[in-house]
Design a protein around this motif. Structure first.
Motif, mmCIF file in Angstrom:
data_model
loop_
_atom_site.group_PDB
_atom_site.id
_atom_site.type_symbol
_atom_site.label_atom_id
_atom_site.label_comp_id
_atom_site.label_asym_id
_atom_site.label_seq_id
_atom_site.Cartn_x
_atom_site.Cartn_y
_atom_site.Cartn_z
ATOM 1 N N THR A 2 5.595 10.659 6.611
ATOM 2 C CA THR A 2 6.855 9.924 6.723
ATOM 3 C C THR A 2 6.959 9.001 5.517
ATOM 4 O O THR A 2 5.962 8.420 5.101
ATOM 5 C CB THR A 2 6.881 9.091 8.013
ATOM 6 N N GLN A 3 8.173 8.885 4.983
ATOM 7 C CA GLN A 3 8.335 8.090 3.765
ATOM 8 C C GLN A 3 9.425 7.040 3.945
ATOM 9 O O GLN A 3 10.271 7.155 4.833
ATOM 10 C CB GLN A 3 8.689 9.032 2.609
ATOM 11 N N MET A 4 9.347 6.023 3.103
ATOM 12 C CA MET A 4 10.443 5.067 2.973
ATOM 13 C C MET A 4 11.214 5.493 1.729
ATOM 14 O O MET A 4 10.618 5.778 0.689
ATOM 15 C CB MET A 4 9.921 3.641 2.781
ATOM 16 N N GLN A 5 12.534 5.541 1.839
ATOM 17 C CA GLN A 5 13.371 5.945 0.707
ATOM 18 C C GLN A 5 14.135 4.714 0.239
ATOM 19 O O GLN A 5 14.946 4.159 0.987
ATOM 20 C CB GLN A 5 14.358 7.032 1.153
ATOM 21 N N LEU A 6 13.866 4.298 -0.996
ATOM 22 C CA LEU A 6 14.569 3.142 -1.565
ATOM 23 C C LEU A 6 15.814 3.665 -2.269
ATOM 24 O O LEU A 6 15.730 4.597 -3.079
ATOM 25 C CB LEU A 6 13.651 2.407 -2.544
ATOM 26 N N LEU A 7 16.967 3.097 -1.929
ATOM 27 C CA LEU A 7 18.247 3.599 -2.426
ATOM 28 C C LEU A 7 18.998 2.480 -3.146
ATOM 29 O O LEU A 7 19.330 1.455 -2.517
ATOM 30 C CB LEU A 7 19.101 4.089 -1.258
ATOM 31 N N ALA A 8 19.253 2.681 -4.434
ATOM 32 C CA ALA A 8 20.056 1.711 -5.187
ATOM 33 C C ALA A 8 21.334 2.400 -5.658
ATOM 34 O O ALA A 8 21.324 3.593 -5.996
ATOM 35 C CB ALA A 8 19.263 1.194 -6.377
ATOM 36 N N GLY B 130 0.779 -1.238 0.000
ATOM 37 C CA GLY B 130 0.000 0.000 0.000
ATOM 38 C C GLY B 130 0.805 1.280 0.000
ATOM 39 O O GLY B 130 0.232 2.377 0.044
ATOM 40 N N LEU B 131 2.142 1.191 -0.027
ATOM 41 C CA LEU B 131 2.931 2.424 -0.144
ATOM 42 C C LEU B 131 2.847 2.909 -1.591
ATOM 43 O O LEU B 131 2.625 2.108 -2.508
ATOM 44 C CB LEU B 131 4.396 2.178 0.243
ATOM 45 N N ARG B 132 3.024 4.231 -1.788
ATOM 46 C CA ARG B 132 2.917 4.802 -3.134
ATOM 47 C C ARG B 132 4.191 5.511 -3.529
ATOM 48 O O ARG B 132 4.736 6.287 -2.731
ATOM 49 C CB ARG B 132 1.768 5.836 -3.190
ATOM 50 N N GLU B 133 4.660 5.243 -4.767
ATOM 51 C CA GLU B 133 5.825 5.984 -5.266
ATOM 52 C C GLU B 133 5.414 7.435 -5.497
ATOM 53 O O GLU B 133 4.476 7.707 -6.238
ATOM 54 C CB GLU B 133 6.329 5.362 -6.575
ATOM 55 N N ALA C 251 5.516 6.914 -0.219
ATOM 56 C CA ALA C 251 4.699 7.500 0.849
ATOM 57 C C ALA C 251 4.036 6.398 1.663
ATOM 58 O O ALA C 251 3.474 5.444 1.112
ATOM 59 C CB ALA C 251 3.634 8.408 0.253
ATOM 60 N N VAL C 252 4.126 6.538 2.973
ATOM 61 C CA VAL C 252 3.414 5.634 3.881
ATOM 62 C C VAL C 252 2.155 6.382 4.315
ATOM 63 O O VAL C 252 2.248 7.473 4.880
ATOM 64 C CB VAL C 252 4.257 5.296 5.130
ATOM 65 N N GLY C 253 0.976 5.814 4.044
ATOM 66 C CA GLY C 253 -0.276 6.499 4.402
ATOM 67 C C GLY C 253 -0.326 7.874 3.753
ATOM 68 O O GLY C 253 -0.121 8.018 2.548
#
Ligand code: MC0
Length: 175
Positions: free
Chosen positions: A92-98, A66-69, A86-88
């Motif tokens: 607060t967000q999750m940051q994906l790092l490659a 359910g998180l959204r880019e 985006a969480v909810g």
């Protein structure tokens, strides 16, 4: 004390003068003043940064719950492609790092530990004041001056060795 950047810096300068005091109680009070200032400079957790091996696979994994880019960019200075999820409501967000190269801190992290939480980021009202206050308390900052982060934000980091094993990012959003 007011709540703009100049006020925070002015308050830190006053505290610095006190920190050098010969009187131990005065020096301790000055240290407490720095902690109080930091309490006002920090806004909250902005994001949690995850080192990932494959950015699209990671987006798929976190989207499934359910998180959204909401943002994607490449930052060559930091050696990353990042996606903000985006969480909810997205406060607060999750940051994906490659990693974008073998010399990226993310490549080093994945080699050593595999995918996982690489950093926690605090939003701050003023990154210069946050960094200065933390230095005054003995934390090790990675950069003398802030660098460019997500969306043109100003960022700095506290070295994990001085921060209980946590790489702590400071983010000042530019509006
Ligand atoms: C290394 N260590 C960590 C760590 N990275 N501990 C916790 N969390 C981490 N992320 C530990 C190692 O295991 C090792 O511990 C010790 O720190 C090594 O320190 P070092 O020799 O000084 O350094 P390196 O080569 O391991 O590099 C660590 C360092 C680096 C934090 C300096 O990752 C760095 O410059 N990071 C800041 C930039 C960054 O991470 N950029 C990517 C995100 P032992 O016990 O084995 O000695 S970019 C980003 O986030 C931007 C786009 C944004 O949000 O706007």
């Amino acid at each position: 004390m007011g709540s703009n950047a100049a006020d925070f810096m002015a308050a830190l300068h006053i505290a610095r003068a006190g920190q050098g005091a010969a009187d131990a109680a005065a020096a301790e009070a000055a240290r407490g003043a720095v902690t109080d200032i930091l309490g006002q400079v920090l806004i909250g957790v902005d994001h949690v940064g995850l080192a990932v091996a494959d950015i699209d696979a990671a987006v798929e994994l976190w989207s499934a719950m359910g998180l959204r880019e909401v943002h994607r960019e490449r930052n060559d200075e930091q050696g990353v492609v990042e996606v903000m999820m985006a969480v909810g409501a997205g406060t607060t967000q999750m940051q994906l790092l490659a990693a974008t190269s073998d010399t990226s801190p993310i490549a080093a992290w994945i080699d050593k530990r595999g995918p996982g939480i690489q950093q926690v980021a605090y939003a701050v009202r003023d990154v210069h004041a946050a960094a200065e206050g933390l230095r005054m308390l003995g934390f090790t900052l990675l950069y003398e001056l802030p660098k460019r982060g997500t969306h043109g934000s100003l960022i700095n980091f506290v070295h994990p060795k001085s921060c209980g094993g946590v790489l702590l990012e400071l983010v000042e959003h530019i509006r």
